[in-house]
Design a protein around this motif. Structure first.
Motif, PDB file in Angstrom:
ATOM      1  N   SER A 165       0.818  -1.207   0.000  1.00 18.33           N
ATOM      2  CA  SER A 165       0.000   0.000   0.000  1.00 18.33           C
ATOM      3  C   SER A 165       0.855   1.262   0.000  1.00 18.33           C
ATOM      4  CB  SER A 165      -0.922   0.021   1.226  1.00 18.33           C
ATOM      5  OG  SER A 165      -0.171   0.181   2.420  1.00 18.33           O
ATOM      6  N   HIS A 166       2.151   1.117   0.218  1.00 19.84           N
ATOM      7  CA  HIS A 166       3.054   2.267   0.166  1.00 19.84           C
ATOM      8  C   HIS A 166       3.239   2.696  -1.279  1.00 19.84           C
ATOM      9  CE1 HIS A 166       5.030   1.074   4.259  1.00 19.84           C
ATOM     10  NE2 HIS A 166       3.928   1.783   4.419  1.00 19.84           N
ATOM     11  N   VAL A 167       3.020   3.966  -1.569  1.00 21.05           N
ATOM     12  CA  VAL A 167       3.090   4.429  -2.958  1.00 21.05           C
ATOM     13  C   VAL A 167       3.943   5.677  -3.137  1.00 21.05           C
ATOM     14  CG1 VAL A 167       0.875   3.425  -3.591  1.00 21.05           C
ATOM     15  CG2 VAL A 167       0.948   5.764  -2.671  1.00 21.05           C
ATOM     16  N   ALA A 168       4.446   6.256  -2.047  1.00 18.25           N
ATOM     17  CA  ALA A 168       5.237   7.482  -2.159  1.00 18.25           C
ATOM     18  C   ALA A 168       6.164   7.600  -0.964  1.00 18.25           C
ATOM     19  CB  ALA A 168       4.330   8.710  -2.250  1.00 18.25           C
ATOM     20  N   THR A 169       7.145   8.493  -1.081  1.00 17.69           N
ATOM     21  CA  THR A 169       8.090   8.766  -0.004  1.00 17.69           C
ATOM     22  C   THR A 169       8.124  10.261   0.261  1.00 17.69           C
ATOM     23  OG1 THR A 169       9.471   6.916  -0.718  1.00 17.69           O
ATOM     24  CG2 THR A 169      10.473   8.508   0.781  1.00 17.69           C
ATOM     25  N   LEU A 170       8.004  10.639   1.535  1.00 20.58           N
ATOM     26  CA  LEU A 170       8.150  12.041   1.911  1.00 20.58           C
ATOM     27  C   LEU A 170       9.648  12.316   2.051  1.00 20.58           C
ATOM     28  CD1 LEU A 170       6.019  13.998   4.481  1.00 20.58           C
ATOM     29  CD2 LEU A 170       8.437  14.485   4.138  1.00 20.58           C
ATOM     30  N   ILE A 171      10.195  13.063   1.112  1.00 17.54           N
ATOM     31  CA  ILE A 171      11.652  13.229   1.100  1.00 17.54           C
ATOM     32  C   ILE A 171      12.112  14.532   1.733  1.00 17.54           C
ATOM     33  CG2 ILE A 171      11.920  11.769  -0.928  1.00 17.54           C
ATOM     34  CD1 ILE A 171      12.395  14.338  -2.553  1.00 17.54           C
TER      35      ILE A 171
END
Length: 485
Positions: A133-139
């Protein structure tokens, strides 16, 4: 790292990453590194090898903590508890504990976004694919105040489908696994609905799609915006009214709320916007033109920071074209404190302003507010452009040297005798043009710099001009800039 064949990718990566690790990287350096890594296979390969080498050195300075994630605070805790001394890289470069901390943090960030650059998972990032369900990274986050009713998210953390990001202040930078970079500006409430779809109730989002990011969707209370390979910005008011501006490429905008679109109650169902166009969609599902957009309110994902923080000089720009061409969606982009070498000149072209000599752009103009008009307005007869000047200022106009000076320009402005250069990108009239970097490197057109002193806030009215006798030589729309007195 093997650099025997060609040292250029290594030299670029080494210089820019070292600056990041040492804390001396400017925003321009970070922009250059991001562009290089996303655009060049050799640079990507050198980048990951360099970061792996750096992490290997750092790992020898940190005791493993298998039960903890490599979030920023936990890495710092590990270093705080260790008795570390500086060590030396095999090449002889000094490697301090501070750089080791930065190395691990930067490596964590690089591994989190590496799958975006190469379009696949790497063996070094098994934790990133454990939860489907992980689809993005807060960078990155800056000055963020999270809403107390929604879970705060740490930098380098993964973001899941169904997760809501709600901030009262500050900015967030996300990288989606599809290759889309997204910048959120507070106040903002956004829900991640899928790997390529978000819903924004209110706030501002700028999105930039990579080579495989086309199809990214931003739903709002009154519209659906679908990226078609582009960079664009969306601003949603508390009432749901939605503004969409295309900085590069193209988007489709479906008008109306989800219910309205299903019931087909809106007379104009869809708009196709290209670079330099913008629209505002109201609660009734109908759209109209936006005349100007300020880069402070709606920046691009990779916009350079303003060169100073003084009050804006140019408050608004509008013209008389909407009455004659109600279908027009072209907008003026106001760039606060942004005039510098290689800055973009027009909203509908990628041409850039540059100094005509190695001395560069005149120092009085560096950091000026400036306007990116649409170059195609050079074809408009009886054009009237109103520039709202918010404070006493010197207003500059850059006028193409091969065009006859119109009366309105000679009456209001004075020729400074100084020139500015335009570096033209490839365009529909000349596909062979290529951009260069820096002053005097590639000057295709020369513009005279005219100035007008404005003693109080007012609207300054500019006009159209006659085409040159030989249009085959090419010509461009004028540029506008202002500096506070």
């Amino acid at each position: 790292m093997n650099t025997s064949d060609d040292s250029r990718p290594f030299d670029l990566v080494h210089e820019l990453v070292t600056k990041q690790l040492e804390g001396s990287a400017t925003e321009a350096d970070q922009q250059q590194l991001a562009a290089a890594v996303t655009g060049d296979t050799d640079v990507r390969r050198e980048y990951i090898e360099y970061m792996q080498e750096t992490a290997h050195i750092a790992s020898r300075l940190v005791h493993p903590q298998p039960t903890k994630s490599m979030a920023n605070s936990q890495v710092l805790e590990a270093f705080d508890s260790a008795d570390l001394a500086g060590t030396t890289h095999q090449s002889g470069r000094s490697f301090s504990p501070a750089i080791a901390v930065s190395a691990v943090v930067l490596l964590a960030a690089s591994l989190a976004i590496w799958q975006v650059f190469v379009g696949q998972q790497t063996p070094a990032t098994p934790t990133l694919i454990a939860n489907q369900s992980h689809v993005a990274t807060l960078i990155h986050s800056a000055g963020v105040v999270w809403d107390s009713q929604h879970r705060a998210v740490d930098e380098l953390s993964r973001v899941s489908i169904g997760q809501k990001l709600c901030i009262h202040e500050g900015t967030l930078k996300l990288v989606f696994d599809s290759g889309v970079e997204a910048l959120l500006l507070a106040p903002c409430l956004m829900e991640v609905q899928d790997r390529d779809r978000v819903y924004c109730t209110y706030g501002r989002i700028a999105a930039k799609a990579g080579p495989h990011g086309s199809g990214f969707v931003i739903d709002t209370p009154v519209a659906r915006v679908t990226d078609l390979g582009t960079e664009f910005g969306v601003a949603i008011s508390d009432s749901g009214e939605t503004e969409v501006a295309v900085f590069e490429g193209e988007v489709d905008v479906e008008l109306g709320s989800a219910d309205q679109r299903r019931q087909q109650t809106v007379s104009t169902k869809r708009e196709h916007l290209v670079q330099g166009q913008a629209t505002r969609v109201g609660r009734d599902g109908r759209s109209r033109r936006i005349q100007s957009i300020d880069n402070q309110r709606l920046p691009g994902v990779r916009d350079l920071a303003p060169l100073h923080s003084k009050s804006p000089v140019i408050a608004a720009v509008r013209d008389n074209l909407s009455e004659r061409r109600p279908e027009s969606r072209m907008f003026y982009r106001i760039v606060h404190a942004g005039l510098r070498e290689d800055c973009k000149a027009f909203v509908d072209r990628d041409h850039q302003w540059n100094g005509v000599s190695e001395d560069g752009i005149p120092t009085d103009l560096i950091g000026a507010d400036y306007v990116m008009p649409f170059n195609d307005d050079k074809f408009a007869d009886d054009l009237e452009v109103r520039v709202t000047v918010a404070q006493p200022a010197t207003v500059y106009l850059f006028f193409n040297d091969n065009i006859a000076v119109p009366p309105w320009l000679a009456d209001k402005f004075q020729d400074t005798g100084i020139d500015l250069g335009l570096d033209e990108a490839a365009h529909r009239f000349n596909h062979s043009r290529r951009l260069a970097v820096g002053p005097a490197a590639s000057i295709d057109r020369t513009f005279s710099i005219w100035k007008c002193v404005v003693d109080e806030p007012q609207d300054l009215v500019l006009g159209s001009f006659e085409r040159p006798d030989d249009v085959q030589l090419g010509y461009n729309m004028y540029g506008i800039a202002a500096v506070a007195q």
